[in-house]
Scaffold this active site. Structure first.
Site, PDB file in Angstrom:
ATOM      1  N   GLY A  49       0.840  -1.184   0.000  1.00 11.65           N
ATOM      2  CA  GLY A  49       0.000   0.000   0.000  1.00 11.65           C
ATOM      3  C   GLY A  49       0.875   1.233   0.000  1.00 11.65           C
ATOM      4  N   LEU A 104       6.505   1.760   4.596  1.00 14.12           N
ATOM      5  CA  LEU A 104       7.655   2.165   3.782  1.00 14.12           C
ATOM      6  C   LEU A 104       8.303   3.452   4.309  1.00 14.12           C
ATOM      7  CD1 LEU A 104       6.263   1.396   0.206  1.00 14.12           C
ATOM      8  CD2 LEU A 104       7.901   0.038   1.535  1.00 14.12           C
ATOM      9  N   HIS A 145      -4.317   1.455   7.583  1.00 13.20           N
ATOM     10  CA  HIS A 145      -2.961   2.017   7.657  1.00 13.20           C
ATOM     11  C   HIS A 145      -2.812   3.190   6.675  1.00 13.20           C
ATOM     12  CE1 HIS A 145       1.554   1.615   7.980  1.00 13.20           C
ATOM     13  NE2 HIS A 145       1.435   2.294   6.843  1.00 13.20           N
ATOM     14  N   HIS A 149      -2.351   7.514   7.011  1.00 15.32           N
ATOM     15  CA  HIS A 149      -1.395   8.422   6.364  1.00 15.32           C
ATOM     16  C   HIS A 149      -2.092   9.694   5.870  1.00 15.32           C
ATOM     17  CE1 HIS A 149       2.465   6.397   6.230  1.00 15.32           C
ATOM     18  NE2 HIS A 149       1.927   5.280   5.773  1.00 15.32           N
TER      19      HIS A 149
HETATM   20 NI    NI Z   1       2.792   3.394   5.759  1.00 12.04          NI
END
Ligand code: NI
Length: 183
Positions: A49, A104, A145, A149
């Protein structure tokens, strides 16, 4: 298509609330390029993602895809990438599931995070159509998740037990040991 740089934690943009995308922006060249680049970047980084703020865009947009890759070797189904514009969670399970999660923007780290077992999501797809669907399990986790963000929240905000914040390659070694002892 271009692989974009993924911002790591510390960039102020990752802590800002992303802005909604207007209907007239959907289908525009710049939004289409951003979507294509996000999918390519997600693949390049072996992510499941990616949210627009992670590639330095302040828009309410996320992409995700469940597919086997070196960061998530346990995934066996290969799904198509999904694009969610202005996603919102309209319903969620009372039940929370705690499982390991990565990001990430925190390369190599994992932590145990509680998430709703299922959610109902409304969004626009890349053609501007309104879509509404229920997601559960790992898919629901990924969407929660990525929506975090868009609201300036990061993985570390959700860690319920800091002892579970570990490096993926190290913890994988011990998880594999446990699995082989069980069998
Ligand atoms: Ni993330």
């Amino acid at each position: 298509m271009t692989i974009r740089k993924v911002l790591r934690a510390g960039w102020p943009l990752l802590r800002q609330k992303a802005r909604g995308i207007s209907q007239s922006e959907i289908g525009s060249g710049s939004l289409e390029s951003l979507i294509n680049d996000m999918i390519e970047t997600m693949h390049e980084e072996n992510g499941v993602g990616l949210a627009a703020p992670q590639v330095q865009s302040g828009l309410r947009l996320l992409v995700y895809q469940l597919y086997p890759n070196p960061r998530y070797p346990e995934l066996d189904e290969e799904e198509e990438p999904r694009i969610l514009i202005n996603p919102e969670i309209t319903k969620k399970s009372a039940e929370l599931i705690t499982d390991q999660e990565g990001c990430l923007s925190y390369p190599d780290l994992r932590a145990e995070i509680p998430r709703h077992q299922w959610i109902r999501v409304t969004a626009r797809d890349r053609s501007g159509q309104e879509i509404s669907f229920k997601a559960e399990g790992f898919e629901a986790r990924v969407i929660q998740h990525e929506i975090d963000h868009l609201n300036g929240h990061l993985l570390v905000d959700r860690v319920s037990d800091l002892e579970t914040l570990v490096f993926d390659d190290v913890s994988r070694r011990f998880r594999n040991d446990e699995e082989s002892e069980d069998s």
